[in-house]
Design an enzyme around this catalytic site. Structure first.
Site, PDB file in Angstrom:
ATOM      1  N   GLU A   1     -12.164  -3.421   3.172  1.00  0.00           N
ATOM      2  CA  GLU A   1     -12.173  -3.228   4.978  1.00  0.00           C
ATOM      3  C   GLU A   1     -13.694  -1.890   4.796  1.00  0.00           C
ATOM      4  O   GLU A   1     -14.275  -1.507   5.753  1.00  0.00           O
ATOM      5  CB  GLU A   1     -11.213  -2.329   5.928  1.00  0.00           C
ATOM      6  CG  GLU A   1     -10.180  -2.884   6.168  1.00  0.00           C
ATOM      7  CD  GLU A   1      -8.664  -2.196   6.089  1.00  0.00           C
ATOM      8  OE1 GLU A   1      -9.529  -1.572   6.962  1.00  0.00           O
ATOM      9  OE2 GLU A   1      -8.487  -2.824   6.770  1.00  0.00           O
TER      10      GLU A   1
ATOM     11  N   GLU B   1       1.040  -0.828   0.024  1.00  0.00           N
ATOM     12  CA  GLU B   1      -0.075  -0.185  -0.415  1.00  0.00           C
ATOM     13  C   GLU B   1       0.646   1.272   0.181  1.00  0.00           C
ATOM     14  O   GLU B   1       2.236   1.252   0.620  1.00  0.00           O
ATOM     15  CB  GLU B   1      -0.378   0.278   1.236  1.00  0.00           C
ATOM     16  CG  GLU B   1      -1.764   1.205   1.576  1.00  0.00           C
ATOM     17  CD  GLU B   1      -3.297   1.533   2.562  1.00  0.00           C
ATOM     18  OE1 GLU B   1      -3.908   2.730   1.559  1.00  0.00           O
ATOM     19  OE2 GLU B   1      -3.195   0.184   3.424  1.00  0.00           O
TER      20      GLU B   1
END
Length: 644
Positions: A373, A38
């Site tokens: 998420e 990320e």
């Protein structure tokens, strides 16, 4: 799509010849251990992406940070009694996607000319004798050719390398120069001086080391990329994380903005509080995966933004926002276009764009993630189902990875799992960050998971810390992932990279500055498991006191090599005994490779002392029955050959 219910008889038959009936193997995922990248902690720009110039296209903005603007990290310089002016313009850009550029108006050259200086990301680190490639786009705004001097300089103005150039066009044109420093520096700056009178526009000013990873243009920082390659991951998930679904709908990561020539890519705010140039884009991610033999796992938004948009989960936020339904067909087409870009022939619309970038053959994409998420709301469910149905209909061989929220339990977790099972989503992405004690207390988490339903991708997990104690808790947990490798299809530690003085999240696997990298004990645990993966799990090979909650172990076998691989973990402060019974194997070699990671529980590596904890490898003798004493605070990997 991968058929997870396929008979295991073919795999088991090959290895079963070497085992008695008492220890028949269980097929586990061949893609179990991988990496998650990320763009957080300056992991991309200023990190893995090897670009040395910061704000190369003058696109920094108060949107990124309130104090930033197009001139951020640039200094206007007028040495030697020269004078003129500088300004930002947008009326005739290189490309509409890259609107800002600067104009230098040189009225009097003086002793040196006027120009600009860029210190990069905390100073540019350059090595003596290495070559650095400078490129920029320029356009003459006055008639005569304009002369320039480009150089690398120390903070005191010592010239390390210098070249002269001259412009030749009133249209935007790319110019390049090679700079080879005569001495090393970790605080160099790039200096561009206009040395003749006139008016000149400049944009996309870039400086790359020639020695990128595998010497690829627009490539990756070699030492960081090599450290990742040495893990031998089976897959890489990218580019996030929360980065993917963004800080509001307008900040969602759009893969199409990140391909093509860098001057045509669209830069934007990074959700973690800085800027992303998209120089490390989808083409570079896919190329890196191919370079190191990892399967790509791109993650796209599920058409909803991060539920923490406008704030954080700690302080509150404006909540999840969704792409309007009127725009959903266009968004779904973007998802389908990605698959064509990755897998389509060079004659297809999007496959041709991949081929134009230099990769004629398909990338052979197998996985695609939808969502990260996300809060499991009706808006999410409706949009995910639309995307899922469209991909499944057009590309049934693509395995879609869904999401079940940010925690290992709770409302979103339960609703996400029910939704995924109802749709028969092949794999769902679980995330959790916990204390070491949680991991040790949940080694049975996946034992009771229903094997007939969605499989698990443990996409983000870590123990809260980078000490050996944290790493060994993760190691113990990873033995349970191997034991449950028939339902846990993939797993990746997170986050991956963190730059010194630019870290938004801890823990991380690798810390770095411009000169050095620090491989944490957590990194070594991941490497020891990933480089010793198997495709079958074998029960009842290692035994120990079942009441001792500090111990964990697993045994896997690699079908390609026939090697038996033991992983033995002791998270206690005293050495402990384990019994290894290899009697059921019909053939083993009498020597093996042993790798041990051990030390004090609070020991950790730092940039100043990067080798405080490191694994030690040796050759040992083995027999069919081994009495092994696991050192206190240790992970041991023993690899035993069954073929000569």
């Amino acid at each position: 799509m991968i058929d997870f219910r396929k008979s295991t008889l073919a795999v088991i038959a090959g290895i079963g010849l070497m085992l008695s009936a008492a220890a028949q193997p269980k097929k586990i995922s061949p893609d179990l251990f991988g990496l998650f990248f990320e763009d957080i902690n300056y992991a991309a720009d200023g990190g893995l992406y090897a670009e040395l110039v910061q704000n190369r296209s003058f696109e920094y903005s108060p949107t990124d940070r309130q104090e930033w603007g197009p001139f951020s990290f640039w200094e206007y310089i007028t040495p030697g009694f020269s004078y003129g002016s500088i300004q930002v313009e947008t009326n005739h850009p290189v490309n509409p996607n890259n609107p800002h550029y600067i104009v230098l108006n040189v009225e009097h050259v003086g002793d040196a000319g006027i120009g600009i200086k860029n210190p990069g990301f905390d100073g540019m680190t350059v090595k003596a004798g290495d070559t650095y490639t400078l490129s920029f786009l320029a356009r003459q705004l006055t008639g005569a050719p304009i002369s320039l001097s480009v150089s690398l300089q120390t903070p005191k103005g010592k010239i390390l390398a210098e070249q002269s150039l001259s412009t030749s066009s009133s249209d935007w044109k790319k110019y390049t120069a090679s700079l080879t420093p005569s001495a090393a520096s970790d605080s160099a700056s790039l200096v561009i001086l206009v040395t003749s009178t006139g008016k000149l526009a400049l944009d996309v000013i870039s400086l790359f080391p020639e020695k990128t990873f595998k010497r690829r243009p627009n490539g990756l920082r070699a030492d960081l990329a090599q450290a990742l390659a040495e893990i031998k991951p089976k897959f890489i998930r990218f580019p996030g994380g929360c980065l993917v679904h963004g800080d509001g709908v307008g900040n969602m990561y759009k893969w199409k903005n990140t391909i093509g020539p860098i001057e045509q890519r669209i830069e934007q705010k990074n959700i973690w509080g800085y800027h992303q140039t998209a120089g490390l884009g989808y083409y570079e991610y896919f190329q890196f995966c191919e370079d190191i033999g990892a399967k790509p796992l791109p993650v796209l938004p599920a058409a909803v933004s991060c539920q923490n948009s406008g704030g954080t989960w700690r302080i509150g936020s404006t909540g999840q926002k969704a792409i309007p339904m009127d725009d959903m067909q266009n968004y779904i087409q973007d998802v389908l276009d990605l698959i064509e870009w990755a897998n389509g022939p060079a004659t297809s619309v999007w496959g041709a764009k991949r081929a134009a970038a230099g990769h004629t053959a398909p990338f052979n994409l197998e996985y695609i993630g939808i969502g990260n998420e996300d809060k499991i709301t009706p808006a999410f469910e409706e949009r995910f189902k639309m995307i899922y149905s469209a991909v499944k209909a057009k590309y049934p061989r693509i395995t879609i990875v869904g999401t079940v929220g940010p925690f290992p339990d709770g409302e979103d977790f339960s609703k996400g799992w029910a939704f995924a099972n109802n749709l028969s989503v092949p794999v769902v992405d679980e995330h959790y960050y916990k204390e070491p004690e949680w991991f040790m207390g949940h080694l049975d988490r996946y034992d009771a998971y229903d094997r007939s339903k969605s499989k698990v991708y443990l996409g983000e997990y870590a123990s809260w810390g980078n000490t050996l104690k944290n790493a060994l808790a993760e190691a113990a947990y990873m033995t349970s992932l191997e034991r449950n490798g028939d339902v846990v299809h993939m797993a990746s530690y997170a986050p991956l990279l963190a730059k010194k003085n630019h870290t938004q999240w801890k823990p991380d696997m690798i810390f770095f500055d411009n000169n050095n990298i620090c491989l944490t004990p957590n990194y070594y645990v991941q490497k020891m498991f990933s480089t010793h993966q198997g495709d079958v799990y074998i029960h009842r090979i290692v035994s120990y006191n079942a009441k001792d909650t500090t111990l964990a172990a697993s045994c896997v076998q690699d079908n390609k090599t026939g090697d038996v691989i033991l992983k033995l973990v002791n998270t206690g402060t005293q050495a402990r005994g384990m019994k290894i019974n290899l009697a059921n194997f019909k053939s083993i070699q009498l020597t093996a490779i042993q790798t041990i990671l051990t030390g004090a529980s609070d020991a950790q590596n730092t940039l100043e002392n990067p080798q405080a904890i490191a694994p030690v490898e040796s050759v040992i003798k083995v027999s069919r029955k081994i009495e092994y004493t696991a050192p206190a605070m240790s992970l041991t990997v023993i690899r035993i050959k069954t073929r000569s």
